[in-house]
Design a protein around this motif. Structure first.
Motif, PDB file in Angstrom:
ATOM      1  N   GLN A 141       0.834  -1.213   0.000  1.00  0.00           N
ATOM      2  CA  GLN A 141       0.000   0.000   0.000  1.00  0.00           C
ATOM      3  C   GLN A 141       0.873   1.270   0.000  1.00  0.00           C
ATOM      4  N   ARG A 142       1.989   1.188   0.766  1.00  0.00           N
ATOM      5  CA  ARG A 142       2.880   2.351   0.858  1.00  0.00           C
ATOM      6  C   ARG A 142       3.681   2.534  -0.437  1.00  0.00           C
ATOM      7  N   ILE A 143       4.096   1.424  -1.035  1.00  0.00           N
ATOM      8  CA  ILE A 143       4.812   1.522  -2.322  1.00  0.00           C
ATOM      9  C   ILE A 143       3.904   2.142  -3.389  1.00  0.00           C
ATOM     10  N   LEU A 144       2.646   1.685  -3.415  1.00  0.00           N
ATOM     11  CA  LEU A 144       1.711   2.224  -4.416  1.00  0.00           C
ATOM     12  C   LEU A 144       1.559   3.733  -4.252  1.00  0.00           C
ATOM     13  N   LEU A 145       1.518   4.189  -3.005  1.00  0.00           N
ATOM     14  CA  LEU A 145       1.390   5.634  -2.770  1.00  0.00           C
ATOM     15  C   LEU A 145       2.639   6.366  -3.250  1.00  0.00           C
ATOM     16  N   VAL A 146       3.806   5.793  -2.961  1.00  0.00           N
ATOM     17  CA  VAL A 146       5.059   6.442  -3.385  1.00  0.00           C
ATOM     18  C   VAL A 146       5.127   6.518  -4.917  1.00  0.00           C
ATOM     19  N   VAL A 147       4.687   5.456  -5.593  1.00  0.00           N
ATOM     20  CA  VAL A 147       4.671   5.463  -7.061  1.00  0.00           C
ATOM     21  C   VAL A 147       3.724   6.561  -7.569  1.00  0.00           C
TER      22      VAL A 147
ATOM     23  N   ARG B  79      -0.515  26.333  10.168  1.00  0.00           N
ATOM     24  CA  ARG B  79      -0.169  25.976   8.800  1.00  0.00           C
ATOM     25  C   ARG B  79      -0.524  24.510   8.526  1.00  0.00           C
ATOM     26  N   ALA B  80      -0.270  23.650   9.520  1.00  0.00           N
ATOM     27  CA  ALA B  80      -0.555  22.220   9.353  1.00  0.00           C
ATOM     28  C   ALA B  80      -2.061  21.995   9.178  1.00  0.00           C
ATOM     29  N   GLU B  81      -2.857  22.693   9.943  1.00  0.00           N
ATOM     30  CA  GLU B  81      -4.313  22.519   9.836  1.00  0.00           C
ATOM     31  C   GLU B  81      -4.827  23.017   8.484  1.00  0.00           C
ATOM     32  N   MET B  82      -4.328  24.169   8.066  1.00  0.00           N
ATOM     33  CA  MET B  82      -4.775  24.730   6.775  1.00  0.00           C
ATOM     34  C   MET B  82      -4.387  23.807   5.624  1.00  0.00           C
ATOM     35  N   LEU B  83      -3.156  23.294   5.684  1.00  0.00           N
ATOM     36  CA  LEU B  83      -2.699  22.386   4.632  1.00  0.00           C
ATOM     37  C   LEU B  83      -3.573  21.131   4.601  1.00  0.00           C
ATOM     38  N   GLU B  84      -3.873  20.607   5.777  1.00  0.00           N
ATOM     39  CA  GLU B  84      -4.693  19.401   5.847  1.00  0.00           C
ATOM     40  C   GLU B  84      -6.075  19.642   5.242  1.00  0.00           C
ATOM     41  N   SER B  85      -6.687  20.778   5.561  1.00  0.00           N
ATOM     42  CA  SER B  85      -8.031  21.040   5.001  1.00  0.00           C
ATOM     43  C   SER B  85      -7.961  21.234   3.493  1.00  0.00           C
ATOM     44  N   ALA B  86      -6.866  21.853   3.010  1.00  0.00           N
ATOM     45  CA  ALA B  86      -6.729  22.045   1.556  1.00  0.00           C
ATOM     46  C   ALA B  86      -6.589  20.699   0.839  1.00  0.00           C
ATOM     47  N   VAL B  87      -5.792  19.789   1.401  1.00  0.00           N
ATOM     48  CA  VAL B  87      -5.574  18.489   0.747  1.00  0.00           C
ATOM     49  C   VAL B  87      -6.851  17.651   0.786  1.00  0.00           C
ATOM     50  N   ARG B  88      -7.544  17.626   1.940  1.00  0.00           N
ATOM     51  CA  ARG B  88      -8.776  16.827   2.029  1.00  0.00           C
ATOM     52  C   ARG B  88      -9.838  17.344   1.049  1.00  0.00           C
ATOM     53  N   THR B  89      -9.932  18.659   0.936  1.00  0.00           N
ATOM     54  CA  THR B  89     -10.927  19.221   0.023  1.00  0.00           C
ATOM     55  C   THR B  89     -10.551  18.924  -1.423  1.00  0.00           C
ATOM     56  N   ALA B  90      -9.267  19.055  -1.750  1.00  0.00           N
ATOM     57  CA  ALA B  90      -8.818  18.745  -3.114  1.00  0.00           C
ATOM     58  C   ALA B  90      -9.125  17.282  -3.440  1.00  0.00           C
ATOM     59  N   ALA B  91      -8.866  16.375  -2.491  1.00  0.00           N
ATOM     60  CA  ALA B  91      -9.110  14.943  -2.720  1.00  0.00           C
ATOM     61  C   ALA B  91     -10.593  14.695  -2.980  1.00  0.00           C
ATOM     62  N   ALA B  92     -11.451  15.335  -2.190  1.00  0.00           N
ATOM     63  CA  ALA B  92     -12.896  15.132  -2.355  1.00  0.00           C
ATOM     64  C   ALA B  92     -13.364  15.678  -3.698  1.00  0.00           C
ATOM     65  N   ILE B 160      -4.851   4.990 -12.298  1.00  0.00           N
ATOM     66  CA  ILE B 160      -4.450   3.588 -12.166  1.00  0.00           C
ATOM     67  C   ILE B 160      -5.563   2.744 -11.543  1.00  0.00           C
ATOM     68  N   SER B 161      -6.366   3.338 -10.676  1.00  0.00           N
ATOM     69  CA  SER B 161      -7.368   2.546  -9.953  1.00  0.00           C
ATOM     70  C   SER B 161      -8.794   2.834 -10.401  1.00  0.00           C
ATOM     71  N   GLY B 162      -8.994   3.971 -11.074  1.00  0.00           N
ATOM     72  CA  GLY B 162     -10.358   4.356 -11.466  1.00  0.00           C
ATOM     73  C   GLY B 162     -11.193   4.846 -10.288  1.00  0.00           C
ATOM     74  N   ARG B 163     -10.573   4.918  -9.118  1.00  0.00           N
ATOM     75  CA  ARG B 163     -11.324   5.338  -7.923  1.00  0.00           C
ATOM     76  C   ARG B 163     -10.557   6.414  -7.165  1.00  0.00           C
ATOM     77  N   PRO B 164     -11.269   7.288  -6.468  1.00  0.00           N
ATOM     78  CA  PRO B 164     -10.590   8.285  -5.641  1.00  0.00           C
ATOM     79  C   PRO B 164      -9.737   7.601  -4.570  1.00  0.00           C
ATOM     80  N   MET B 165      -8.811   8.340  -4.016  1.00  0.00           N
ATOM     81  CA  MET B 165      -7.897   7.792  -3.011  1.00  0.00           C
ATOM     82  C   MET B 165      -8.613   7.504  -1.690  1.00  0.00           C
ATOM     83  N   VAL B 166      -8.289   6.381  -1.083  1.00  0.00           N
ATOM     84  CA  VAL B 166      -8.890   6.057   0.215  1.00  0.00           C
ATOM     85  C   VAL B 166      -8.320   6.963   1.305  1.00  0.00           C
ATOM     86  N   GLU B 167      -9.092   7.111   2.376  1.00  0.00           N
ATOM     87  CA  GLU B 167      -8.763   8.014   3.477  1.00  0.00           C
ATOM     88  C   GLU B 167      -7.354   7.792   4.057  1.00  0.00           C
ATOM     89  N   SER B 168      -6.980   6.534   4.253  1.00  0.00           N
ATOM     90  CA  SER B 168      -5.683   6.286   4.905  1.00  0.00           C
ATOM     91  C   SER B 168      -4.524   6.774   4.024  1.00  0.00           C
TER      92      SER B 168
END
Lengths: 182, 182
Positions: A141-147, B79-92, B160-168
């Protein structure tokens, strides 16, 4: 066993001619403009010759990328050194004329094309994944993310700037992914 | 001043109709298949109506993405909180139907199209860059790299997956880019 074309050309020679013509067409016409017709014309072969070997443009582009990008470079003794050599080599190869545009185009097409995703996953991604897992010894899972991070970042930069990533940004990218493997 | 279409529809209504039809066409036909002809038909407008407003498909896709992705989300005090909200929103937002494929397609086209790169840089990227620079207070070069990493990674995963990135994995991505801002 090696098959010959009707003209008697060995398989590997024809592949080299077609791959060179593919990258040249992508460079000159863009990914969308590099149709099977244009690639066949650039390679000096019949379109049916291409379709005998590759069922679709996506399948041809994937084989062309496997040839252009080559095996993962994993030089060094430590995980950090191997990762650094893999990222630098990926950056250099994606920066070669036509390669980045072909790479970005096929991934973009794959979003809406399950057959192409299957080809990308099994033919293109799986061999790199196996080698990286063996060398770096971290979970898949971590390798896939790095790729995704390395290839995605390099391609996004190419799209926005039209130029490969400068060395100092490649250094920063290596620092980021190195942290992800600790 | 707001201009009306020949049919008397206000500009903002026409934009909403066209943007919805654009994302629907990309979702159903892929980026390459979503031609100006097909988008016009899906929106129920004449192709000339589209070209009066957008000189090219790339220009239409960029405006559609600006509308779909919206302003950068920068919630929180650090800065860490703002970055986190920006990335989560971009992912969604990149995970919304049609948006990721439109995004990946236009960046892929831009590699061979300097005019489209100019539109992407000035209309799409520059406003985000200004807001992020002001909020995060790090050098522009570093912000540009973080934008490439976040958008590139999310798009590559979608390809590569056809699906959005999982939360983890989004969590791991946030960890990576947070390190790059320290």
């Amino acid at each position: 066993m090696q098959k010959s074309t009707p003209a008697g050309r060995p398989r590997s020679d024809l592949n080299a001619t077609v791959f060179e013509a593919t990258l040249r067409s992508v460079r000159e016409l863009g990914y969308a403009g590099a149709t099977m017709d244009r690639i066949a014309a650039a390679a000096g072969v019949a379109k049916t010759t291409l379709y005998r070997r590759w069922p679709s443009k996506g399948a041809l582009i994937v084989d062309c990328l496997i040839d252009a990008i080559g095996p993962a470079a994993l030089e060094g003794d430590t995980r950090a050194e191997m990762l650094e050599s893999a990222v630098r080599t990926a950056a250099a190869r994606i920066g070669e004329p036509g390669v980045g545009a072909a790479f970005a185009g096929v991934f973009s097409d794959a979003i809406n094309d399950p057959d192409l995703r299957e080809i990308l996953t099994t033919r293109f991604q799986a061999p790199y994944l196996a080698v990286l897992k063996e060398a770096l010894r971290v979970p898949e899972q971590r390798i896939l993310l790095v790729v995704d991070v390395v290839a995605g970042t390099l391609l996004h930069r190419l799209g926005i700037s039209g130029r490969p990533m400068v060395e100092s940004d490649v250094d920063a990218l290596i620092g980021m992914v190195r942290g992800a493997l600790d």
